[in-house]
Design a protein around this motif. Structure first.
Motif, PDB file in Angstrom:
ATOM      1  N   ASP A 202      -3.769 -15.199   1.011  1.00 33.95           N
ATOM      2  CA  ASP A 202      -2.373 -14.753   1.010  1.00 33.95           C
ATOM      3  C   ASP A 202      -1.562 -15.428  -0.098  1.00 33.95           C
TER       4      ASP A 202
ATOM      5  N   LYS B 265       0.598 -16.176  -3.217  1.00 34.40           N
ATOM      6  CA  LYS B 265       1.597 -15.309  -3.838  1.00 34.40           C
ATOM      7  C   LYS B 265       1.137 -14.867  -5.241  1.00 34.40           C
ATOM      8  N   PRO B 266       1.454 -13.630  -5.614  1.00 37.76           N
ATOM      9  CA  PRO B 266       1.015 -13.104  -6.918  1.00 37.76           C
ATOM     10  C   PRO B 266       1.386 -13.982  -8.108  1.00 37.76           C
TER      11      PRO B 266
ATOM     12  N   ASP C 190       6.567  -7.665  -5.287  1.00 36.63           N
ATOM     13  CA  ASP C 190       6.152  -8.234  -4.005  1.00 36.63           C
ATOM     14  C   ASP C 190       7.331  -8.313  -3.042  1.00 36.63           C
TER      15      ASP C 190
ATOM     16  N   ASN D  38       8.055  -4.849  -1.850  1.00 38.83           N
ATOM     17  CA  ASN D  38       7.040  -4.444  -0.874  1.00 38.83           C
ATOM     18  C   ASN D  38       7.283  -5.077   0.488  1.00 38.83           C
ATOM     19  N   ARG D  39       7.914  -6.251   0.500  1.00 39.21           N
ATOM     20  CA  ARG D  39       8.202  -6.953   1.751  1.00 39.21           C
ATOM     21  C   ARG D  39       9.582  -6.612   2.313  1.00 39.21           C
TER      22      ARG D  39
ATOM     23  N   PHE E 256      -3.004  -3.197   2.200  1.00 43.91           N
ATOM     24  CA  PHE E 256      -3.160  -3.853   0.905  1.00 43.91           C
ATOM     25  C   PHE E 256      -2.491  -3.098  -0.245  1.00 43.91           C
TER      26      PHE E 256
ATOM     27  N   ARG F  81       0.384  -4.888  -2.060  1.00 43.39           N
ATOM     28  CA  ARG F  81      -0.115  -6.149  -2.606  1.00 43.39           C
ATOM     29  C   ARG F  81      -1.016  -5.896  -3.813  1.00 43.39           C
TER      30      ARG F  81
ATOM     31  N   TYR G 229      -0.300  -7.674  -7.463  1.00 40.99           N
ATOM     32  CA  TYR G 229      -1.324  -8.470  -8.157  1.00 40.99           C
ATOM     33  C   TYR G 229      -1.718  -7.822  -9.480  1.00 40.99           C
TER      34      TYR G 229
END
Length: 311
Positions: free
Chosen positions: A28, A30-31, A54, A57-58, A227, A230, A234
């Motif tokens: 997990d 972070k990118p 990110d 996305n959250r 995914f 994420r 990434y």
């Protein structure tokens, strides 16, 4: 120089060889931290872009696509607007994520702001970006992924600095020999970064994330919905764009509901190729904004240096 490198650089390889391709994130992490790690301890605008994706996305932001028509030539252009959702920060956010969240929310107070306008052309934006990259580097450096050879590096640099000074003096008496000595000494100082290398744990983690990066680059990532967002964050932090990003999006087959944080233009249906192009444009716009507004074109080293010798 060679003696110090062979004495101090004793790389530890993982006892178990990781798979060559991994279709989902190994952890997990972070990118931005992963991007910093795989970029040899250098934080760049890719990590900034990835963190924004990110956070979106959250649920903290939306990215809205819109078309503008110029007043004189009536030419249409597409821009991307960042909007805050007003979601309250969760305890899982770390310091540099909170800093970025607060910065972005301060810039989106009037309903949203284009990505290419996020960073104003002033010293305040420049200082904020530099401090942010340093915090990313400090966080990454705290993981214990790199061997701390600071004393050896300092000794090597001081020794080579003395030789550089002596070579400058020698140039006054014999320019060719003095110049040659200076080049040798400068090379020795640069080689000090070869003492920045990964621990056994760091090497194992590095190989795992490299395997995942390869999966993203080749469009072999997991199609599981959890995914999707994420994968994209990434991919941005790894600098994947253009055809490779398009292939990745086509392979994971995302749906509009999985990407609810990205709002297409009214009347437009979700199209993987169009979304890939849009995501690349978002990153490009942010890069232009950061480069033009802060002068931070290349990136900043963090967590003790930008050691390119961590390969």
């Amino acid at each position: 120089t060679w003696h110090m490198i062979t004495t101090y650089r004793k790389r530890e390889w993982p006892k178990v060889q990781p798979p060559s391709v991994i279709d989902r994130p190994p952890s997990d992490e972070k990118p931005a931290i992963v991007g910093w790690f795989l970029s040899h301890k250098v934080a760049t605008v890719h990590q900034l872009s990835a963190t924004i994706i990110d956070l979106a996305n959250r649920g903290y932001f939306r990215i809205r696509q819109e078309t503008k028509t110029s007043r004189f030539l009536k030419k249409e252009s597409v821009s991307f607007i960042l909007e805050s959702t007003g979601k309250q920060p969760e305890s899982t956010l770390n310091e540099w994520e909170m800093d970025l969240l607060e910065f972005l929310e301060s810039r989106t107070t009037n309903g949203g702001i284009p990505f290419d306008k996020l960073f104003e052309q002033n010293d305040k934006s420049y200082n904020w970006y530099q401090k942010w990259t340093q915090k990313v580097g400090k966080d990454g450096g705290s993981r214990g992924w790199f061997v701390n050879n600071k004393t050896a590096i300092i000794k090597l640099c001081v020794g080579q600095a003395v030789f550089i000074i002596l070579s400058l003096i020698a140039m006054a008496y014999s320019f060719p020999y003095g110049l040659a000595a200076m080049f040798v000494a400068s090379g020795g100082m640069i080689s000090s970064f070869a003492l920045v290398y990964r621990t056994e744990e760091g090497e194992e983690i590095y190989q795992l994330w490299k395997a995942y990066k390869l999966a993203l680059s080749e469009g072999r990532a997991s199609k599981e919905a959890e995914f999707t967002g994420r994968h994209l964050a990434y991919a941005i932090t790894f600098g994947i764009s253009g055809k490779r990003l398009n292939n990745l999006i086509l392979s994971i087959e995302p749906t509009g509901s999985q990407l609810s944080w990205f709002l297409m233009m009214p009347g437009a249906s979700f199209n993987p190729a169009a979304f890939s192009s849009s995501l690349t444009s978002v990153s490009t716009s942010l890069t232009a904004s950061v480069s033009g507004g802060t002068g931070a074109v290349g990136g900043s080293a963090g967590g003790g240096g930008g050691g390119g010798g961590a390969g």
